[in-house]
Design a protein around this motif. Structure first.
Motif, PDB file in Angstrom:
ATOM      1  N   ASP A 162      -5.715  12.562  -0.830  1.00  0.00           N
ATOM      2  CA  ASP A 162      -4.781  11.552  -1.276  1.00  0.00           C
ATOM      3  C   ASP A 162      -3.466  12.131  -1.174  1.00  0.00           C
ATOM      4  OD1 ASP A 162      -3.556   9.890  -3.221  1.00  0.00           O
ATOM      5  OD2 ASP A 162      -4.457  10.770  -5.042  1.00  0.00           O
ATOM      6  N   ALA A 163      -2.825  11.961  -0.079  1.00  0.00           N
ATOM      7  CA  ALA A 163      -1.401  12.344   0.051  1.00  0.00           C
ATOM      8  C   ALA A 163      -1.015  13.767  -0.126  1.00  0.00           C
ATOM      9  CB  ALA A 163      -0.314  11.466  -0.729  1.00  0.00           C
ATOM     10  N   GLY A 164      -1.746  14.865   0.423  1.00  0.00           N
ATOM     11  CA  GLY A 164      -1.710  15.997   0.399  1.00  0.00           C
ATOM     12  C   GLY A 164      -2.406  16.848  -0.477  1.00  0.00           C
ATOM     13  N   ALA A 165      -2.947  15.791  -1.397  1.00  0.00           N
ATOM     14  CA  ALA A 165      -3.832  16.241  -2.714  1.00  0.00           C
ATOM     15  C   ALA A 165      -5.110  15.670  -2.315  1.00  0.00           C
ATOM     16  CB  ALA A 165      -3.319  15.946  -4.102  1.00  0.00           C
ATOM     17  N   PHE A 166      -5.967  15.694  -3.534  1.00  0.00           N
ATOM     18  CA  PHE A 166      -7.229  15.448  -3.405  1.00  0.00           C
ATOM     19  C   PHE A 166      -7.792  14.496  -4.528  1.00  0.00           C
ATOM     20  CE2 PHE A 166      -7.700  19.154  -0.565  1.00  0.00           C
ATOM     21  CZ  PHE A 166      -8.281  18.608   0.621  1.00  0.00           C
ATOM     22  N   ALA A 167      -8.510  13.518  -4.414  1.00  0.00           N
ATOM     23  CA  ALA A 167      -8.882  12.591  -5.690  1.00  0.00           C
ATOM     24  C   ALA A 167     -10.287  12.734  -5.840  1.00  0.00           C
ATOM     25  CB  ALA A 167      -8.838  11.111  -5.269  1.00  0.00           C
ATOM     26  N   ALA A 168     -10.952  13.206  -6.679  1.00  0.00           N
ATOM     27  CA  ALA A 168     -12.420  13.439  -7.113  1.00  0.00           C
ATOM     28  C   ALA A 168     -13.280  12.565  -7.620  1.00  0.00           C
ATOM     29  CB  ALA A 168     -12.319  14.859  -7.984  1.00  0.00           C
ATOM     30  N   TYR A 169     -14.392  12.290  -7.286  1.00  0.00           N
ATOM     31  CA  TYR A 169     -15.513  11.205  -7.451  1.00  0.00           C
ATOM     32  C   TYR A 169     -16.466  11.955  -8.181  1.00  0.00           C
ATOM     33  CZ  TYR A 169     -12.334   7.659  -5.198  1.00  0.00           C
ATOM     34  OH  TYR A 169     -11.108   6.857  -4.836  1.00  0.00           O
ATOM     35  N   LEU A 170     -17.056  11.362  -8.941  1.00  0.00           N
ATOM     36  CA  LEU A 170     -18.356  11.749  -9.654  1.00  0.00           C
ATOM     37  C   LEU A 170     -19.588  11.292  -8.645  1.00  0.00           C
ATOM     38  CD1 LEU A 170     -19.592  12.016 -13.291  1.00  0.00           C
ATOM     39  CD2 LEU A 170     -20.961  10.757 -11.667  1.00  0.00           C
ATOM     40  N   VAL A 171     -20.568  12.242  -8.366  1.00  0.00           N
ATOM     41  CA  VAL A 171     -21.469  11.819  -7.396  1.00  0.00           C
ATOM     42  C   VAL A 171     -22.849  11.848  -8.282  1.00  0.00           C
ATOM     43  CG1 VAL A 171     -22.970  12.512  -5.115  1.00  0.00           C
ATOM     44  CG2 VAL A 171     -20.370  12.783  -5.717  1.00  0.00           C
ATOM     45  N   ASP A 172     -22.985  12.948  -9.192  1.00  0.00           N
ATOM     46  CA  ASP A 172     -24.184  13.155  -9.889  1.00  0.00           C
ATOM     47  C   ASP A 172     -24.233  12.836 -11.338  1.00  0.00           C
ATOM     48  OD1 ASP A 172     -26.716  14.134 -10.748  1.00  0.00           O
ATOM     49  OD2 ASP A 172     -26.963  15.476  -9.063  1.00  0.00           O
ATOM     50  N   ALA A 173     -24.889  12.067 -11.860  1.00  0.00           N
ATOM     51  CA  ALA A 173     -24.732  11.581 -13.287  1.00  0.00           C
ATOM     52  C   ALA A 173     -25.912  11.673 -13.996  1.00  0.00           C
ATOM     53  CB  ALA A 173     -24.057  10.191 -13.259  1.00  0.00           C
ATOM     54  N   GLU A 174     -27.018  12.540 -13.351  1.00  0.00           N
ATOM     55  CA  GLU A 174     -28.464  12.416 -13.994  1.00  0.00           C
ATOM     56  C   GLU A 174     -28.514  13.129 -15.247  1.00  0.00           C
ATOM     57  OE1 GLU A 174     -30.626  16.001 -11.473  1.00  0.00           O
ATOM     58  OE2 GLU A 174     -30.744  14.102 -10.858  1.00  0.00           O
ATOM     59  N   THR A 175     -27.368  14.227 -15.549  1.00  0.00           N
ATOM     60  CA  THR A 175     -27.318  14.899 -16.804  1.00  0.00           C
ATOM     61  C   THR A 175     -26.358  14.211 -17.850  1.00  0.00           C
ATOM     62  OG1 THR A 175     -25.698  16.284 -15.934  1.00  0.00           O
ATOM     63  CG2 THR A 175     -27.964  16.965 -15.591  1.00  0.00           C
ATOM     64  N   GLY A 176     -25.652  13.111 -17.310  1.00  0.00           N
ATOM     65  CA  GLY A 176     -24.700  12.848 -18.191  1.00  0.00           C
ATOM     66  C   GLY A 176     -24.923  11.988 -19.137  1.00  0.00           C
ATOM     67  N   GLN A 306      -1.393   8.296  -2.888  1.00  0.00           N
ATOM     68  CA  GLN A 306      -0.985   7.461  -1.637  1.00  0.00           C
ATOM     69  C   GLN A 306      -0.228   6.347  -2.124  1.00  0.00           C
ATOM     70  OE1 GLN A 306      -4.996   6.689  -0.227  1.00  0.00           O
ATOM     71  NE2 GLN A 306      -5.003   8.611   0.917  1.00  0.00           N
ATOM     72  N   ALA A 307      -0.623   5.972  -3.356  1.00  0.00           N
ATOM     73  CA  ALA A 307       0.107   4.702  -3.938  1.00  0.00           C
ATOM     74  C   ALA A 307       1.528   4.982  -4.309  1.00  0.00           C
ATOM     75  CB  ALA A 307      -0.600   4.183  -4.922  1.00  0.00           C
ATOM     76  N   ARG A 308       1.784   6.205  -4.782  1.00  0.00           N
ATOM     77  CA  ARG A 308       2.985   6.537  -5.247  1.00  0.00           C
ATOM     78  C   ARG A 308       3.965   6.686  -4.005  1.00  0.00           C
ATOM     79  NH1 ARG A 308       1.858  11.040  -7.564  1.00  0.00           N
ATOM     80  NH2 ARG A 308       1.742  10.356  -9.692  1.00  0.00           N
ATOM     81  N   ARG A 309       3.420   7.238  -2.979  1.00  0.00           N
ATOM     82  CA  ARG A 309       4.165   7.372  -1.812  1.00  0.00           C
ATOM     83  C   ARG A 309       4.509   6.047  -1.046  1.00  0.00           C
ATOM     84  NH1 ARG A 309       5.155  11.957   1.553  1.00  0.00           N
ATOM     85  NH2 ARG A 309       6.926  11.314   2.882  1.00  0.00           N
ATOM     86  N   LEU A 310       3.573   5.327  -1.049  1.00  0.00           N
ATOM     87  CA  LEU A 310       3.751   3.904  -0.380  1.00  0.00           C
ATOM     88  C   LEU A 310       4.777   3.083  -1.206  1.00  0.00           C
ATOM     89  CD1 LEU A 310       1.267   4.731   1.361  1.00  0.00           C
ATOM     90  CD2 LEU A 310       0.440   2.190   1.011  1.00  0.00           C
ATOM     91  N   LEU A 311       4.721   3.221  -2.558  1.00  0.00           N
ATOM     92  CA  LEU A 311       5.661   2.570  -3.245  1.00  0.00           C
ATOM     93  C   LEU A 311       7.057   3.206  -3.209  1.00  0.00           C
ATOM     94  CD1 LEU A 311       3.544   2.354  -6.797  1.00  0.00           C
ATOM     95  CD2 LEU A 311       4.279   0.313  -5.040  1.00  0.00           C
ATOM     96  N   ASN A 312       7.184   4.420  -3.067  1.00  0.00           N
ATOM     97  CA  ASN A 312       8.796   4.911  -2.857  1.00  0.00           C
ATOM     98  C   ASN A 312       8.889   4.444  -1.446  1.00  0.00           C
ATOM     99  OD1 ASN A 312       8.337   6.569  -5.038  1.00  0.00           O
ATOM    100  ND2 ASN A 312       7.577   8.680  -3.961  1.00  0.00           N
ATOM    101  N   ASP A 313       8.336   4.531  -0.359  1.00  0.00           N
ATOM    102  CA  ASP A 313       8.843   3.787   0.885  1.00  0.00           C
ATOM    103  C   ASP A 313       9.156   2.221   0.708  1.00  0.00           C
ATOM    104  OD1 ASP A 313       8.979   4.566   3.615  1.00  0.00           O
ATOM    105  OD2 ASP A 313       7.748   2.537   3.814  1.00  0.00           O
TER     106      ASP A 313
END
Length: 438
Positions: A162-176, A306-313
């Motif tokens: 995500d534009a030099g950083a990372f975006a995290a997504y939950l994969v395992d929700a079986e204990t949630g 990424q959205a922030r960077r595209l909006l800046n452009d």
């Protein structure tokens, strides 16, 4: 196939019936298996091709499969970053009529990677810190909707660039578990301690295998999620008092939240009896301020940074060509037609699997900036595109989902996907023709 196979799915793909559900998952042939790096899981997980997509199939119990399927559907409706549930497969039997474990099917998140695949030879401290920061943001988002994870870890998370950083997504929700009344401080602290311990253990495991840089401190990195989480939680939910003559602080608070990727739906503002002090506290906040603006203006669905960077452009385009006084949506459409889409069309067909379009555009802007710094003057966009394709993009490993031809069970080398540019010197046979209007 013997028995009566049961497929539970909101929208069933008929191609699910073509998969060999009468065979144990670890015996599926190369014809069905998709080769992808995967993380550590307490259950057997395999990737398979399905209707032009990649799915993850996890063998588990019927109760856990159905519970996780419903939980993931709920989280998706609440717009929480997580994998998409596809189906639950039950009543599986083999050729002898013996029962096989039920399976949960989820759609693999395109351009996402498990944390172990985000480095080539050694995990650098800055990369580890960015992963932990991304996980902290995800955990805050989950806690704000009343979700107790119960097994927070890097292994149960997928990461997208995500534009030099990372975006995290939950994969395992079986204990949630989801609590409609919200989480107590004790529940949040419990999840946070689970995260800290699990991350420390995961990084120590990499350290024992010689997979981290010498200067990386697993304890310091794992403690970082506690600090990042608490700072973000305070910013999102904490109250703030100031003199009534400093009402500009209200806008400042909103701007800070927007920069963190959150949008405010409601603010509670109270004044004292004397009317000299204003106390503000955000009540409801949602992530994705820049994502929603970009999607509304252009139809592009990107990660927050990424959205922030595209909006800046986009804003820079409007300012450069004197279009600030024009309708924002009209200017956005023009930018999309004249700038973004020509850049994406310029990417040769054999390189389109390297990165997703929004990340390509972000990296191009970075590359153009560095070129201008070195040259001492602005660089035309077309020149920057050519340089980026030939000098940067060609030398990256693919991060698209499918890698052909599929093979059987094997161990993916850690060096397959790197957090930095690889040393691959492969080139394509030809480039697609392209033109840029600006």
């Amino acid at each position: 196939m013997r028995g009566s196979l049961t497929i539970t799915s909101a929208v069933t793909d008929p191609a699910l019936l073509d998969l060999p559900w009468d065979q144990p998952l670890d015996e599926w042939s190369n014809d069905h298996i998709a080769v992808l790096p995967k993380g550590i899981s307490r259950h057997l997980v395999r990737f398979a091709n399905l209707s032009g997509h990649v799915i993850a199939v996890k063998e588990t119990t019927e109760v856990m499969a159905k519970g996780e399927y419903e939980m993931l559907r709920t989280l998706q409706r609440m717009e929480v970053p997580c994998v998409e549930p596809v189906a639950v497969i039950t009543n599986r039997v083999d050729h002898e009529g013996d029962p096989l474990p039920p399976a949960l099917v989820t759609r693999h998140l395109k351009f996402s990677l498990p944390y172990r695949a985000l480095f080539s030879q050694t995990l650098r401290p800055d990369t580890a810190t960015r992963l932990v920061d991304a996980l902290a943001v995800l955990l805050v988002r989950l806690h704000m909707i009343g979700f107790f994870w119960g097994d927070v870890s890097l292994s149960n998370t997928l990461f997208r660039r995500d534009a030099g950083a990372f975006a995290a997504y939950l994969v395992d929700a079986e204990t949630g578990q989801l609590y409609t009344g919200g989480l107590s401080n004790g529940q949040r602290e419990n999840d946070l301690e689970i995260a800290r311990v699990n991350i420390a253990g995961e990084l120590m495991d990499l350290e024992a295998g010689g997979r981290v840089a010498d200067e990386l401190d697993p304890i310091r990195i794992s403690n970082g999620i506690v600090e990042a989480y608490r700072l973000l939680w305070k910013e999102l939910t904490g109250s703030e008092s100031f003199d009534s003559s400093e009402r500009w602080r209200i806008s400042e608070r909103v701007d800070r939240l927007n920069k963190l990727g959150f949008d405010i739906e409601e603010l509670a503002i109270r004044t004292t009896d004397e009317g000299s002090t204003v106390r503000i506290q955000p009540k409801v906040v949602d992530a994705g301020h820049h994502q929603r603006r970009l999607l509304r203006l252009t139809g592009l669905d990107a990660e927050e940074n990424q959205a922030r960077r595209l909006l800046n452009d986009l804003d820079s385009y409007a300012a450069t060509y004197g279009k600030n006084d024009l309708d924002e949506e009209m200017v956005a459409h023009e930018w999309l037609m004249r700038v973004f889409e020509p850049v994406i069309r310029a990417i040769p067909r054999d390189l389109k699997g390297k990165l997703e379009p929004a990340e390509v555009f972000h990296q191009l802007l970075e590359h153009r900036w560095y070129m201008a710094q070195n040259a001492g003057h602005d660089i035309p966009l077309a020149e920057a595109v050519t340089s980026y394709i030939n000098d940067v993009l060609r030398h990256r490993r693919d991060e698209a989902t499918m890698i052909d031809p599929p093979t059987g069970a094997f161990t993916v080398p850690i060096s397959v996907i790197s957090d930095s540019d690889s040393d691959d010197d492969s080139t394509s046979d030809s480039d697609e023709d392209w033109r840029l209007k600006v």
